[in-house]
Scaffold this motif. Structure first.
Motif, PDB file in Angstrom:
ATOM      1  N   ILE A  27      95.142  57.379  81.928  1.00 44.54           N
ATOM      2  CA  ILE A  27      95.573  58.764  82.112  1.00 44.54           C
ATOM      3  C   ILE A  27      94.332  59.653  82.040  1.00 44.54           C
ATOM      4  O   ILE A  27      93.568  59.585  81.074  1.00 44.54           O
ATOM      5  CB  ILE A  27      96.594  59.196  81.048  1.00 44.54           C
ATOM      6  CG1 ILE A  27      97.867  58.354  81.167  1.00 44.54           C
ATOM      7  CG2 ILE A  27      96.932  60.677  81.209  1.00 44.54           C
ATOM      8  CD1 ILE A  27      98.625  58.561  82.453  1.00 44.54           C
ATOM      9  N   LYS A  28      94.160  60.468  83.065  1.00 42.94           N
ATOM     10  CA  LYS A  28      93.019  61.385  83.148  1.00 42.94           C
ATOM     11  C   LYS A  28      93.495  62.808  82.903  1.00 42.94           C
ATOM     12  O   LYS A  28      94.476  63.262  83.514  1.00 42.94           O
ATOM     13  CB  LYS A  28      92.375  61.256  84.525  1.00 42.94           C
ATOM     14  CG  LYS A  28      91.250  62.240  84.809  1.00 42.94           C
ATOM     15  CD  LYS A  28      90.751  62.068  86.236  1.00 42.94           C
ATOM     16  CE  LYS A  28      89.733  63.128  86.613  1.00 42.94           C
ATOM     17  NZ  LYS A  28      89.295  62.999  88.024  1.00 42.94           N
ATOM     18  N   TYR A  29      92.813  63.523  82.010  1.00 42.71           N
ATOM     19  CA  TYR A  29      93.118  64.935  81.740  1.00 42.71           C
ATOM     20  C   TYR A  29      91.900  65.754  82.153  1.00 42.71           C
ATOM     21  O   TYR A  29      90.821  65.610  81.569  1.00 42.71           O
ATOM     22  CB  TYR A  29      93.430  65.155  80.262  1.00 42.71           C
ATOM     23  CG  TYR A  29      93.692  66.598  79.908  1.00 42.71           C
ATOM     24  CD1 TYR A  29      94.922  67.189  80.196  1.00 42.71           C
ATOM     25  CD2 TYR A  29      92.708  67.368  79.298  1.00 42.71           C
ATOM     26  CE1 TYR A  29      95.166  68.512  79.878  1.00 42.71           C
ATOM     27  CE2 TYR A  29      92.945  68.697  78.986  1.00 42.71           C
ATOM     28  CZ  TYR A  29      94.175  69.264  79.278  1.00 42.71           C
ATOM     29  OH  TYR A  29      94.406  70.578  78.978  1.00 42.71           O
ATOM     30  N   GLY A  36      93.272  54.861  78.122  1.00 44.31           N
ATOM     31  CA  GLY A  36      94.357  53.960  78.499  1.00 44.31           C
ATOM     32  C   GLY A  36      94.093  52.549  78.033  1.00 44.31           C
ATOM     33  O   GLY A  36      93.280  52.306  77.133  1.00 44.31           O
ATOM     34  N   PHE A  39      97.277  59.998  86.901  1.00 41.86           N
ATOM     35  CA  PHE A  39      97.422  58.580  86.579  1.00 41.86           C
ATOM     36  C   PHE A  39      96.441  57.787  87.436  1.00 41.86           C
ATOM     37  O   PHE A  39      96.399  57.964  88.656  1.00 41.86           O
ATOM     38  CB  PHE A  39      98.846  58.098  86.845  1.00 41.86           C
ATOM     39  CG  PHE A  39      99.005  56.613  86.717  1.00 41.86           C
ATOM     40  CD1 PHE A  39      99.037  56.002  85.474  1.00 41.86           C
ATOM     41  CD2 PHE A  39      99.101  55.812  87.845  1.00 41.86           C
ATOM     42  CE1 PHE A  39      99.166  54.625  85.346  1.00 41.86           C
ATOM     43  CE2 PHE A  39      99.233  54.431  87.739  1.00 41.86           C
ATOM     44  CZ  PHE A  39      99.272  53.845  86.484  1.00 41.86           C
ATOM     45  N   ARG A  40      95.666  56.916  86.801  1.00 41.35           N
ATOM     46  CA  ARG A  40      94.654  56.140  87.519  1.00 41.35           C
ATOM     47  C   ARG A  40      94.890  54.645  87.340  1.00 41.35           C
ATOM     48  O   ARG A  40      95.003  54.139  86.217  1.00 41.35           O
ATOM     49  CB  ARG A  40      93.246  56.492  87.042  1.00 41.35           C
ATOM     50  CG  ARG A  40      92.147  55.578  87.602  1.00 41.35           C
ATOM     51  CD  ARG A  40      90.766  56.078  87.286  1.00 41.35           C
ATOM     52  NE  ARG A  40      90.486  57.303  88.029  1.00 41.35           N
ATOM     53  CZ  ARG A  40      89.331  57.977  87.948  1.00 41.35           C
ATOM     54  NH1 ARG A  40      88.363  57.539  87.159  1.00 41.35           N
ATOM     55  NH2 ARG A  40      89.160  59.076  88.648  1.00 41.35           N
ATOM     56  N   PHE A  41      94.937  53.950  88.480  1.00 42.65           N
ATOM     57  CA  PHE A  41      94.954  52.489  88.508  1.00 42.65           C
ATOM     58  C   PHE A  41      93.672  52.053  89.202  1.00 42.65           C
ATOM     59  O   PHE A  41      93.412  52.439  90.345  1.00 42.65           O
ATOM     60  CB  PHE A  41      96.184  51.976  89.253  1.00 42.65           C
ATOM     61  CG  PHE A  41      96.245  50.490  89.382  1.00 42.65           C
ATOM     62  CD1 PHE A  41      96.161  49.675  88.263  1.00 42.65           C
ATOM     63  CD2 PHE A  41      96.391  49.896  90.628  1.00 42.65           C
ATOM     64  CE1 PHE A  41      96.214  48.295  88.373  1.00 42.65           C
ATOM     65  CE2 PHE A  41      96.453  48.508  90.756  1.00 42.65           C
ATOM     66  CZ  PHE A  41      96.365  47.710  89.618  1.00 42.65           C
ATOM     67  N   LEU A  74      94.962  50.720  83.372  1.00 39.08           N
ATOM     68  CA  LEU A  74      96.015  51.723  83.529  1.00 39.08           C
ATOM     69  C   LEU A  74      95.615  52.913  82.663  1.00 39.08           C
ATOM     70  O   LEU A  74      95.666  52.829  81.431  1.00 39.08           O
ATOM     71  CB  LEU A  74      97.366  51.160  83.103  1.00 39.08           C
ATOM     72  CG  LEU A  74      97.818  49.878  83.828  1.00 39.08           C
ATOM     73  CD1 LEU A  74      99.066  49.305  83.181  1.00 39.08           C
ATOM     74  CD2 LEU A  74      98.067  50.154  85.305  1.00 39.08           C
ATOM     75  N   ARG A  76      98.537  62.231  91.116  1.00 37.01           N
ATOM     76  CA  ARG A  76      98.768  63.393  90.260  1.00 37.01           C
ATOM     77  C   ARG A  76     100.138  63.319  89.603  1.00 37.01           C
ATOM     78  O   ARG A  76     101.126  62.946  90.243  1.00 37.01           O
ATOM     79  CB  ARG A  76      98.646  64.678  91.080  1.00 37.01           C
ATOM     80  CG  ARG A  76      98.712  65.955  90.235  1.00 37.01           C
ATOM     81  CD  ARG A  76      98.606  67.197  91.094  1.00 37.01           C
ATOM     82  NE  ARG A  76      99.738  67.307  92.002  1.00 37.01           N
ATOM     83  CZ  ARG A  76      99.634  67.375  93.314  1.00 37.01           C
ATOM     84  NH1 ARG A  76      98.459  67.313  93.901  1.00 37.01           N
ATOM     85  NH2 ARG A  76     100.705  67.488  94.073  1.00 37.01           N
ATOM     86  N   ILE A  77     100.204  63.680  88.326  1.00 35.63           N
ATOM     87  CA  ILE A  77     101.466  63.738  87.589  1.00 35.63           C
ATOM     88  C   ILE A  77     101.874  65.210  87.524  1.00 35.63           C
ATOM     89  O   ILE A  77     101.271  65.997  86.800  1.00 35.63           O
ATOM     90  CB  ILE A  77     101.321  63.153  86.176  1.00 35.63           C
ATOM     91  CG1 ILE A  77     100.814  61.707  86.239  1.00 35.63           C
ATOM     92  CG2 ILE A  77     102.638  63.223  85.421  1.00 35.63           C
ATOM     93  CD1 ILE A  77     100.506  61.106  84.881  1.00 35.63           C
ATOM     94  N   ASP A 137      94.223  57.249  92.385  1.00 35.56           N
ATOM     95  CA  ASP A 137      94.608  58.371  91.526  1.00 35.56           C
ATOM     96  C   ASP A 137      95.865  59.023  92.059  1.00 35.56           C
ATOM     97  O   ASP A 137      95.943  59.368  93.253  1.00 35.56           O
ATOM     98  CB  ASP A 137      93.491  59.421  91.466  1.00 35.56           C
ATOM     99  CG  ASP A 137      92.419  59.066  90.455  1.00 35.56           C
ATOM    100  OD1 ASP A 137      92.543  57.997  89.823  1.00 35.56           O
ATOM    101  OD2 ASP A 137      91.468  59.845  90.287  1.00 35.56           O
ATOM    102  N   PHE A 172      97.012  66.465  84.697  1.00 32.22           N
ATOM    103  CA  PHE A 172      97.166  65.043  84.381  1.00 32.22           C
ATOM    104  C   PHE A 172      97.151  64.202  85.655  1.00 32.22           C
ATOM    105  O   PHE A 172      97.845  64.503  86.629  1.00 32.22           O
ATOM    106  CB  PHE A 172      98.462  64.804  83.612  1.00 32.22           C
ATOM    107  CG  PHE A 172      98.474  65.405  82.237  1.00 32.22           C
ATOM    108  CD1 PHE A 172      97.825  64.778  81.182  1.00 32.22           C
ATOM    109  CD2 PHE A 172      99.110  66.616  82.002  1.00 32.22           C
ATOM    110  CE1 PHE A 172      97.825  65.328  79.909  1.00 32.22           C
ATOM    111  CE2 PHE A 172      99.118  67.179  80.736  1.00 32.22           C
ATOM    112  CZ  PHE A 172      98.474  66.540  79.690  1.00 32.22           C
TER     113      PHE A 172
END
Length: 267
Positions: free
Chosen positions: A166-168, A183, A124-126, A164, A114-115, A112, A122
């Motif tokens: 996106i976590k909110y 995603g 970003f998770r891979f 890929l 952070r954006i 994870d 927000f």
């Protein structure tokens, strides 16, 4: 010259004293209120008689200050093929097909990032991982209800996934918060297994692309964060590999569909 009365002097002084007392009280209350909002990583719960019942402590208070969080997950899902039958073949051969949900198991890692700043919602998770899948399709000749006439085709595979996402996430409330996630998930089949190659003729492509979305709950513990999550997946590709056999010819397309429960652990 007008005479100054003592009572008028006392009246003026009384009003000023009241004003000064009010300003002093506000000066004391404002810093106290500001400190109350910044303070306390803990909260005491007391019973009716004032006895201390429990203390709620904010676990991992500096968790969101870090921009990167590694972790791992395990998952269990119910997966199936979404099938579209070949209407011309069915009308001529009287064969029907029915897709069945089957259980699967997966494991993987989480990265994870952070954006934006520490207050950004927000992430970003891979989350690369391996999933062990089995999908089944039952073929039944029409007007033949006997169980012996049902032929089950299985596609069992080991799939490497590269989601890929996106976590909110919502604001944290003590030791929990909700989040939404969405995603795409490209995947590659590492191996296919057929227990009975003569009986199992149905084949699928070795790569897929799915659209994924879901919700989860972050639970903060003293040493780690646990996050149960449910996610829905819909395949975007036609995976049918055409062969000149009764099973492949009775279908026009097959795509994937699954509902997955993830248990995420991060620090």
């Amino acid at each position: 010259m007008a005479t100054t009365h003592l009572r008028h002097k006392l009246h003026l002084h009384r009003a000023e004293v009241k004003r000064l007392m009010l300003l002093g009280l506000l000066a004391l209350l404002l810093p106290t209120a500001a400190m109350a909002q910044r303070k306390a990583q803990s909260r005491a719960n007391r019973g009716k008689n004032g006895t201390l019942k429990s203390i709620t402590v904010n676990n991992l208070p500096g968790y969101d200050d870090r921009w990167f969080h590694p972790g791992m997950y395990i998952s269990g899902s119910a997966s199936r093929f979404v099938i579209e039958q070949s209407s011309a073949y069915i009308s001529s051969q009287n064969v029907t097909a029915n897709s069945i949900y089957s259980p699967s198991l997966g494991v993987g890692f989480i990265a994870d990032a952070r954006i934006g700043g520490p207050r950004s919602p927000f992430i970003f998770r891979f989350a690369p991982g391996v999933n062990f899948l089995t999908r089944k399709v039952e073929f039944t000749p029409r007007n033949y209800p006997a169980r012996d006439s049902v032929v089950t085709q299985e596609v069992t595979s080991t799939v490497v996934q590269f989601p890929l996402l996106i976590k909110y996430q919502s604001d944290r409330r003590r030791n929990s918060r909700m989040y939404m996630i969405a995603g795409i998930n490209p995947s590659v089949t590492a191996s296919n297994r057929r227990s009975d190659p003569l009986r199992n003729q149905l084949k699928a492509l070795g790569s897929d692309l799915t659209l994924e979305y879901g919700v989860g709950l972050d639970l903060f513990y003293p040493l780690f964060k646990l996050a149960p999550e449910i996610r829905f997946s819909h395949g975007l590709k036609n995976l049918l590999v055409g062969h000149n056999d009764v099973f492949s010819n009775s279908l026009q397309s097959i795509s994937t569909n699954s509902v997955t429960l993830y248990i995420n652990i991060q620090n």
